[in-house]
Structure formats: structure tokens, C-alpha cells
Design a protein around this motif. Structure first.
Motif, PDB file in Angstrom:
ATOM      1  N   ARG A  68       6.983   0.416   1.226  1.00 11.06           N
ATOM      2  CA  ARG A  68       7.628   1.037   0.062  1.00 11.06           C
ATOM      3  C   ARG A  68       8.934   0.328  -0.281  1.00 11.06           C
ATOM      4  O   ARG A  68       9.268   0.148  -1.459  1.00 11.06           O
ATOM      5  CB  ARG A  68       7.886   2.516   0.350  1.00 11.06           C
ATOM      6  N   ALA A  71       8.134  -3.315  -1.777  1.00  7.29           N
ATOM      7  CA  ALA A  71       7.430  -3.412  -3.058  1.00  7.29           C
ATOM      8  C   ALA A  71       8.324  -3.928  -4.194  1.00  7.29           C
ATOM      9  O   ALA A  71       7.895  -4.801  -4.961  1.00  7.29           O
ATOM     10  CB  ALA A  71       6.812  -2.060  -3.425  1.00  7.29           C
ATOM     11  N   THR A  82       1.821 -11.216  -2.029  1.00  9.28           N
ATOM     12  CA  THR A  82       1.513  -9.800  -2.170  1.00  9.28           C
ATOM     13  C   THR A  82       1.490  -9.129  -0.799  1.00  9.28           C
ATOM     14  O   THR A  82       1.421  -9.791   0.238  1.00  9.28           O
ATOM     15  CB  THR A  82       0.155  -9.580  -2.860  1.00  9.28           C
ATOM     16  N   VAL A  85      -0.531  -2.289  -0.762  1.00  9.99           N
ATOM     17  CA  VAL A  85       0.111  -1.225  -1.545  1.00  9.99           C
ATOM     18  C   VAL A  85      -0.661   0.072  -1.304  1.00  9.99           C
ATOM     19  O   VAL A  85      -1.763   0.254  -1.838  1.00  9.99           O
ATOM     20  CB  VAL A  85       0.125  -1.557  -3.050  1.00  9.99           C
ATOM     21  N   GLU A  87      -2.383   3.378  -1.677  1.00  7.09           N
ATOM     22  CA  GLU A  87      -2.777   4.113  -2.882  1.00  7.09           C
ATOM     23  C   GLU A  87      -3.113   5.567  -2.598  1.00  7.09           C
ATOM     24  O   GLU A  87      -3.173   6.383  -3.506  1.00  7.09           O
ATOM     25  CB  GLU A  87      -3.994   3.436  -3.522  1.00  7.09           C
ATOM     26  N   HIS A 101      -5.742   1.207   0.731  1.00 11.61           N
ATOM     27  CA  HIS A 101      -5.111   0.262  -0.188  1.00 11.61           C
ATOM     28  C   HIS A 101      -6.147  -0.748  -0.656  1.00 11.61           C
ATOM     29  O   HIS A 101      -7.220  -0.902  -0.043  1.00 11.61           O
ATOM     30  CB  HIS A 101      -3.928  -0.454   0.471  1.00 11.61           C
TER      31      HIS A 101
END
Length: 304
Positions: A68, A71, A82, A85, A87, A101
Motif C-alpha cells: 500500500r 503503490a 510493477t 496490487v 484487489e 491480486h
């Protein structure tokens, strides 16, 4: 508790409202975690990960907290790759939760194929440097370890002492490591945010670029040499030079003449950590593997 891919697929439907799982396959995951790749009815693909133990659950929660904070740096291009993330999450009956994710692009890096120059080797150096340029709050704000240089030297020395007590470390290595750890001039460095568990499986590449970095549960503020050790030990010598050159160019304030020396030392000390892992967990095969590698290293050191 070990979960089958079908159970993991069911967890993904709980984590993502409206997801209809139509296919699933197991995914290899490091550590005490079950993972699967789920395909939904629209052709979307999702990775679901569930811890098998309380310790693994705590590590997964630490990783989610770090992700978090990372990001915004990914979105701004400060981190040139990347990251996972999250979800959605699904509660587990025994406590903790599974995380879902999207899959990351790229293949695990093969260090044996690296070559010198401005290609992938240089990009690896820039990527590690970008992590080390992050503000220390990335670790401190979520309660992850923050070490001073002296604290970290003493921590490494304690690990060597513990490994010595197993009776499995050759004397020539103990003397070599203790001499390096007692030489305080080697340990005058500025602590930085380190990934803490970089390796081929955590660094995904495509062509000459690093595409993604995963496995963020061991983040701390510590020695930058930790994140470079695996590269300098395993990459061809000319590629290692390109990695270090790109790393140094990317760092904005690097006054650390012994960085490479410590990185090579860290590579050796990983064998002691592997031995201790086997001893602590009662895995005789891990202990045997570590002992074999330690003796091979001792022979090489003794030969000069």
C-alpha cells in the motif's frame, strides 16, 4: 493447513464480489503459503494466496501493508516496475486472510544469461538502487525493523555465533567471517530501505527490462549490501560490474567504499542462515545441503 487449488478458487470468489471461477491451477510459492492462478468467466486471471500458518499470515499482512505504501511510488514512476496490487481478501476459518491480486508480467530472471553493458544487468542495478532511494518511512510507518549500521553488524555477528554453536561451520569460515564482522570500517554505511528477500523468483523480467518485483514481506531499513549480494555472487563477473556501475549512478548520495565487500560477505553468510533455518525447523535435508555448501566454500577459501 494446506489448501487445494479448488479451495483457493473458492476463496477468490469470496474475495472478489461477482467473480465466477471457471479454471484454476496451482502456483509454486515460496514459504508457508498456498497459491493458485484462477481464471474467471470473462477470461481474467487472478492469483490467490493463503498462508498455512500464523507466521506466514503475519508475513503476508506485512507485505500487504508495504504494498500500500509502495503503490504511489510505482504510479509516479519512482519505482520502475510493477508490484502486486491486492484487489480483495477472504477470511480464513483459523484466522488471517487470503489475498487476491492480478498476476505480474515477466519471467524469473536467469542470472547466468546476463552480459555486460546497458541491458538487463544495468537495469537490475537501477531497480535495486530505486528501492534503496525510498524514504525510510516505507518500513518505519508499518512497524518493520529499522536498524542502525552498528545494530546490523551486531545482528550479523550474533548469527555467526549461533551458526558456530551448531558445530557445522568450518573453522576457516568462522575465522574469516568474524574478522570481517569485527572490522568496523567495513560497516560504516547509511541504512536504506531494503527488499530483504530478492532472488530470481522475486524479480520478473522481459527482454532487457525488469517488469515486476514481488515478495515484499521482509522489508526493513538495513544494509544495502543485502539486496546486492545475490546478484554479485551469482552473475557473471562482467555483468556484476555493470550492475554495480548502474546502481552507483542511480543512487543520489552513496558514500560506501565497502559496499561490494559486504555484499560478497553477505552472500557467504546466507549459507549460515540456510544452516540455521534447517536447524531451527528440524529439516535434516536443509542442514545437509547447507553443510555441503559450507564445506565447498571452505575448500575454495583455503585454496585462496
Amino acid at each position: 493447513m494446506t489448501r487445494s487449488p479448488l479451495v483457493l478458487a473458492a476463496l477468490s470468489t469470496q474475495a472478489l464480489h461477482g467473480l465466477a471461477a471457471v479454471g484454476v491451477e496451482a502456483v509454486r510459492e515460496r514459504g508457508d503459503v498456498d497459491a493458485a492462478l484462477v481464471t474467471d468467466a470473462d477470461g481474467g486471471r487472478w492469483v490467490v494466496r493463503a498462508p498455512r500458518s500464523a507466521a506466514a499470515g503475519a508475513a503476508l499482512e506485512a507485505e500487504v501493508a508495504v504494498l500500500r505504501l509502495l503503490a504511489p511510488y510505482v504510479d509516479a514512476g519512482v519505482l520502475p516496475f510493477t508490484i502486486p496490487v491486492p484487489e480483495g481478501f477472504a477470511p480464513l476459518p483459523e484466522g488471517g486472510r487470503a489475498v487476491v491480486h492480478a498476476p505480474l508480467d515477466g519471467e524469473p530472471v536467469d542470472l547466468s544469461l546476463l552480459s555486460a553493458g546497458p541491458g538487463l544487468a544495468a537495469d537490475l542495478g537501477r531497480v535495486v538502487a530505486a528501492v534503496h532511494e525510498l524514504p525510510l518511512t516505507v518500513a518505519a510507518d508499518v512497524g518493520l525493523p529499522v536498524y542502525s549500521a552498528e545494530d546490523y553488524r551486531l545482528r550479523r555477528l550474533s548469527e555467526v555465533d549461533e551458526a558456530a554453536r551448531t558445530g557445522h561451520v568450518p573453522t576457516v569460515l568462522l575465522e574469516r567471517w568474524e574478522a570481517a564482522l569485527e572490522d568496523v570500517t567495513l560497516w560504516r554505511f547509511q541504512p536504506v530501505v531494503v527488499h530483504g528477500d530478492l532472488g530470481p523468483e522475486q524479480v520478473l523480467t522481459r527482454g532487457t527490462r525488469v517488469r515486476a518485483v514481488t515478495g515484499w514481506s521482509d522489508v526493513s531499513v538495513a544494509d544495502p549490501a543485502d539486496d546486492l549480494a545475490w546478484l554479485l555472487v551469482a552473475a557473471p563477473a562482467d555483468a556484476a560490474e555493470s550492475i554495480l556501475e548502474a546502481y552507483r549512478l542511480r543512487r543520489t548520495d552513496l558514500a560506501d567504499p565497502h559496499l561490494e565487500d559486504r555484499a560478497l560477505l553477505v552472500g557467504e553468510l546466507e549459507l549460515a542462515r540456510w544452516l540455521l533455518h534447517g536447524v531451527r525447523t528440524g529439516q535434516d535435508d536443509v542442514v545437509d545441503d547447507a553443510v555441503e555448501m559450507l564445506h565447498e566454500l571452505a575448500v575454495a577459501v583455503a585454496a585462496g
